[in-house]
Scaffold this motif. Structure first.
Motif, PDB file in Angstrom:
ATOM      1  N   GLU A  57      -9.708   7.491   7.572  1.00  0.00           N
ATOM      2  CA  GLU A  57      -9.829   8.830   8.087  1.00  0.00           C
ATOM      3  C   GLU A  57      -8.929   9.162   7.280  1.00  0.00           C
ATOM      4  O   GLU A  57      -7.509   8.488   7.177  1.00  0.00           O
ATOM      5  CB  GLU A  57      -9.825   8.999   9.541  1.00  0.00           C
ATOM      6  CG  GLU A  57     -10.639   8.210  10.385  1.00  0.00           C
ATOM      7  CD  GLU A  57     -10.187   8.405  11.522  1.00  0.00           C
ATOM      8  OE1 GLU A  57      -9.563   9.468  12.126  1.00  0.00           O
ATOM      9  OE2 GLU A  57     -11.062   7.638  12.479  1.00  0.00           O
ATOM     10  N   GLY A  58      -8.640  10.115   6.959  1.00  0.00           N
ATOM     11  CA  GLY A  58      -7.371  10.976   6.033  1.00  0.00           C
ATOM     12  C   GLY A  58      -7.173  10.229   4.515  1.00  0.00           C
ATOM     13  O   GLY A  58      -8.829  10.241   3.848  1.00  0.00           O
ATOM     14  N   GLU A  59      -6.024  10.773   4.255  1.00  0.00           N
ATOM     15  CA  GLU A  59      -6.068   9.965   2.835  1.00  0.00           C
ATOM     16  C   GLU A  59      -6.926   8.351   2.161  1.00  0.00           C
ATOM     17  O   GLU A  59      -6.523   7.485   3.182  1.00  0.00           O
ATOM     18  CB  GLU A  59      -3.917   9.366   2.452  1.00  0.00           C
ATOM     19  CG  GLU A  59      -3.723   9.019   3.451  1.00  0.00           C
ATOM     20  CD  GLU A  59      -2.151   8.521   2.863  1.00  0.00           C
ATOM     21  OE1 GLU A  59      -1.980   9.841   2.064  1.00  0.00           O
ATOM     22  OE2 GLU A  59      -1.428   7.919   3.663  1.00  0.00           O
ATOM     23  N   PRO A  60      -7.119   7.782   1.024  1.00  0.00           N
ATOM     24  CA  PRO A  60      -8.011   6.602   1.216  1.00  0.00           C
ATOM     25  C   PRO A  60      -7.356   6.126   0.713  1.00  0.00           C
ATOM     26  O   PRO A  60      -5.246   5.987   0.576  1.00  0.00           O
ATOM     27  CB  PRO A  60      -8.362   7.082  -1.020  1.00  0.00           C
ATOM     28  CG  PRO A  60      -7.448   8.456  -1.288  1.00  0.00           C
ATOM     29  CD  PRO A  60      -7.291   9.459   0.182  1.00  0.00           C
ATOM     30  N   LEU A  61      -7.464   4.825  -0.080  1.00  0.00           N
ATOM     31  CA  LEU A  61      -6.174   3.502   0.921  1.00  0.00           C
ATOM     32  C   LEU A  61      -6.417   3.214  -0.539  1.00  0.00           C
ATOM     33  O   LEU A  61      -6.578   3.107  -1.894  1.00  0.00           O
ATOM     34  CB  LEU A  61      -5.965   1.746   1.433  1.00  0.00           C
ATOM     35  CG  LEU A  61      -5.895   0.492   1.490  1.00  0.00           C
ATOM     36  CD1 LEU A  61      -4.928   0.536   2.367  1.00  0.00           C
ATOM     37  CD2 LEU A  61      -6.529  -0.160   1.408  1.00  0.00           C
ATOM     38  N   GLU A  62      -4.182   3.104  -1.673  1.00  0.00           N
ATOM     39  CA  GLU A  62      -4.066   2.732  -2.718  1.00  0.00           C
ATOM     40  C   GLU A  62      -3.103   2.084  -2.424  1.00  0.00           C
ATOM     41  O   GLU A  62      -2.150   2.786  -2.007  1.00  0.00           O
ATOM     42  CB  GLU A  62      -4.372   4.406  -3.357  1.00  0.00           C
ATOM     43  CG  GLU A  62      -3.892   3.755  -5.072  1.00  0.00           C
ATOM     44  CD  GLU A  62      -3.377   4.240  -6.238  1.00  0.00           C
ATOM     45  OE1 GLU A  62      -3.471   4.694  -7.138  1.00  0.00           O
ATOM     46  OE2 GLU A  62      -3.944   5.976  -5.227  1.00  0.00           O
ATOM     47  N   GLY A  63      -2.633   1.094  -3.466  1.00  0.00           N
ATOM     48  CA  GLY A  63      -2.159   0.331  -3.881  1.00  0.00           C
ATOM     49  C   GLY A  63      -1.583  -1.009  -4.470  1.00  0.00           C
ATOM     50  O   GLY A  63      -2.938  -0.553  -5.242  1.00  0.00           O
ATOM     51  N   PHE A  97       0.522  -1.324   0.009  1.00  0.00           N
ATOM     52  CA  PHE A  97       0.222  -0.124   0.351  1.00  0.00           C
ATOM     53  C   PHE A  97       0.769   1.043   0.067  1.00  0.00           C
ATOM     54  O   PHE A  97       1.832   0.749   0.533  1.00  0.00           O
ATOM     55  CB  PHE A  97      -1.643   0.067   0.933  1.00  0.00           C
ATOM     56  CG  PHE A  97      -1.327  -1.634   0.964  1.00  0.00           C
ATOM     57  CD1 PHE A  97      -2.428  -1.922  -0.023  1.00  0.00           C
ATOM     58  CD2 PHE A  97      -2.275  -1.707   2.306  1.00  0.00           C
ATOM     59  CE1 PHE A  97      -3.425  -2.468  -0.378  1.00  0.00           C
ATOM     60  CE2 PHE A  97      -2.893  -3.130   2.480  1.00  0.00           C
ATOM     61  CZ  PHE A  97      -3.654  -3.031   1.519  1.00  0.00           C
ATOM     62  N   ARG A  98       0.333   2.103  -0.852  1.00  0.00           N
ATOM     63  CA  ARG A  98       1.238   3.220  -0.711  1.00  0.00           C
ATOM     64  C   ARG A  98       0.916   4.710  -0.728  1.00  0.00           C
ATOM     65  O   ARG A  98       1.190   5.820   0.107  1.00  0.00           O
ATOM     66  CB  ARG A  98       1.134   3.494  -3.116  1.00  0.00           C
ATOM     67  CG  ARG A  98       2.149   2.801  -3.222  1.00  0.00           C
ATOM     68  CD  ARG A  98       3.586   2.549  -2.619  1.00  0.00           C
ATOM     69  NE  ARG A  98       4.011   2.202  -1.301  1.00  0.00           N
ATOM     70  CZ  ARG A  98       4.888   1.526  -0.528  1.00  0.00           C
ATOM     71  NH1 ARG A  98       6.038   3.435  -0.730  1.00  0.00           N
ATOM     72  NH2 ARG A  98       5.104   1.478   0.097  1.00  0.00           N
ATOM     73  N   SER A  99      -0.510   4.607  -0.002  1.00  0.00           N
ATOM     74  CA  SER A  99      -1.170   5.701   1.155  1.00  0.00           C
ATOM     75  C   SER A  99      -2.540   4.989   1.462  1.00  0.00           C
ATOM     76  O   SER A  99      -2.919   3.659   1.132  1.00  0.00           O
ATOM     77  CB  SER A  99      -2.053   6.625   0.101  1.00  0.00           C
ATOM     78  OG  SER A  99      -2.855   6.333  -0.691  1.00  0.00           O
ATOM     79  N   GLY A 100      -2.986   5.218   2.850  1.00  0.00           N
ATOM     80  CA  GLY A 100      -3.806   5.210   3.706  1.00  0.00           C
ATOM     81  C   GLY A 100      -3.066   4.059   3.970  1.00  0.00           C
ATOM     82  O   GLY A 100      -2.566   3.586   4.447  1.00  0.00           O
ATOM     83  N   ARG A 101      -4.526   2.864   5.063  1.00  0.00           N
ATOM     84  CA  ARG A 101      -3.884   2.451   5.901  1.00  0.00           C
ATOM     85  C   ARG A 101      -5.204   0.885   6.384  1.00  0.00           C
ATOM     86  O   ARG A 101      -6.005   1.484   6.382  1.00  0.00           O
ATOM     87  CB  ARG A 101      -3.795   2.464   7.673  1.00  0.00           C
ATOM     88  CG  ARG A 101      -2.382   3.453   7.429  1.00  0.00           C
ATOM     89  CD  ARG A 101      -2.424   4.098   9.109  1.00  0.00           C
ATOM     90  NE  ARG A 101      -3.657   5.277   9.150  1.00  0.00           N
ATOM     91  CZ  ARG A 101      -4.439   5.345  11.039  1.00  0.00           C
ATOM     92  NH1 ARG A 101      -4.315   4.745  11.720  1.00  0.00           N
ATOM     93  NH2 ARG A 101      -4.572   6.206  10.918  1.00  0.00           N
ATOM     94  N   ALA A 102      -4.195   0.039   6.957  1.00  0.00           N
ATOM     95  CA  ALA A 102      -5.705  -1.173   6.755  1.00  0.00           C
ATOM     96  C   ALA A 102      -5.959  -1.725   8.264  1.00  0.00           C
ATOM     97  O   ALA A 102      -4.277  -2.269   8.359  1.00  0.00           O
ATOM     98  CB  ALA A 102      -5.576  -1.798   5.690  1.00  0.00           C
ATOM     99  N   GLU A 103      -6.462  -2.226   8.748  1.00  0.00           N
ATOM    100  CA  GLU A 103      -5.680  -3.010   9.774  1.00  0.00           C
ATOM    101  C   GLU A 103      -6.071  -4.558   9.548  1.00  0.00           C
ATOM    102  O   GLU A 103      -7.918  -5.203   8.889  1.00  0.00           O
ATOM    103  CB  GLU A 103      -7.075  -2.513  11.312  1.00  0.00           C
ATOM    104  CG  GLU A 103      -7.037  -1.719  11.690  1.00  0.00           C
ATOM    105  CD  GLU A 103      -5.814  -1.554  12.659  1.00  0.00           C
ATOM    106  OE1 GLU A 103      -5.186  -2.344  12.786  1.00  0.00           O
ATOM    107  OE2 GLU A 103      -5.695   0.207  13.000  1.00  0.00           O
TER     108      GLU A 103
END
Length: 247
Positions: A103-109, A63-69
């Motif tokens: 929250e914040g930036e989207p997840l992209e990757g 992933f280059r932006s965002g986060r995931a649990e």
């Protein structure tokens, strides 16, 4: 041989676009050697991808932006994102769940599905902390078949990335082997290859027995896959395996 992969080859209508790279060159195999499938998600807002299985897939979450649990059947729980990458080696059976933090930036990757060297290997989950988000103008080795990285694929597969700044040039990394197949993927940006092939975001180039020059027209993020198509692989993985999807 150079074969361009256009973004029109992607499948799917939702936030996750799916690339079967073999469709660019084959009528019998949706993958190229050990490179089975490449997903390019762009997910906005909170989303839960509920617990689901994988069988005989090796999945690298890049992933280059965002986060995931992340949660899985091996008992691991961890937040992954641009500084924390994850390799899931599903083997015989493996379940996991991802909760996208909106929250914040989207997840992209990318979620990269690599074919294992053998069937029904032991499940394993490995994390890698990156000191820097990007490697500027130099190839960074992320995964290989040997212990030179902690992301060790069971098949003959190498994975690199770089951020090529505007007007910078780079060549392919040199491995001490012959007959390998390279797949260059543009995660972001615009490239020129050998001054006449233009590649933009979500496009790629399959390279066999060719020397190429790569130049960035703008700051560009690149991912490079290398596979030995003669190496031992298992093509029956749930997602990485041959899908018999031809049109």
């Amino acid at each position: 041989m150079l074969t361009k992969i256009s973004d029109t080859l992607f499948r799917g209508h939702g936030p996750i676009k799916i690339l079967y790279p073999g469709l660019a060159v084959s009528k019998t195999d949706t993958g190229i050697g050990s490179i089975g499938r490449i997903d390019h998600p762009e997910i906005h807002g909170n989303t839960i991808i509920k617990m689901h299985p994988h069988v005989n897939d090796e999945i690298l979450s890049y992933f280059r932006s965002g986060r995931a649990e992340h949660k899985d059947s091996e008992g691991f729980e961890k937040t992954i994102g641009k500084n924390t990458l994850m390799l899931m080696k599903a083997g015989k059976m493996f379940y996991h769940e991802e909760q996208i933090i909106g929250e914040g930036e989207p997840l992209e990757g990318l979620q990269i599905f690599i074919r294992p060297g053998k069937k029904d290997l032991k499940p394993e989950v490995i994390f890698r902390e990156l000191e820097e988000v990007h490697s500027e103008n130099e190839w960074r080795l992320l995964g290989s078949p040997t212990a030179e990285t902690n992301f060790q694929f069971s098949s003959q597969t190498w994975l690199y990335d770089t951020k090529l700044l505007k007007d910078a040039t780079i060549e392919l990394p040199k491995l001490e082997r012959e007959g390998l197949t390279y797949l260059l993927y543009v995660f972001n940006g615009i490239l020129k290859v050998n001054e006449d092939i233009v590649l933009k975001k979500k496009e790629g180039l399959i390279i066999k027995d060719e020397l190429i020059d790569i130049k960035a027209d703008v700051d560009s993020e690149l991912v490079l896959f290398i596979t030995d198509e003669n190496g031992e692989i298992f093509k029956g993985g749930m997602y990485s395996g041959n899908q018999q999807y031809f049109s």
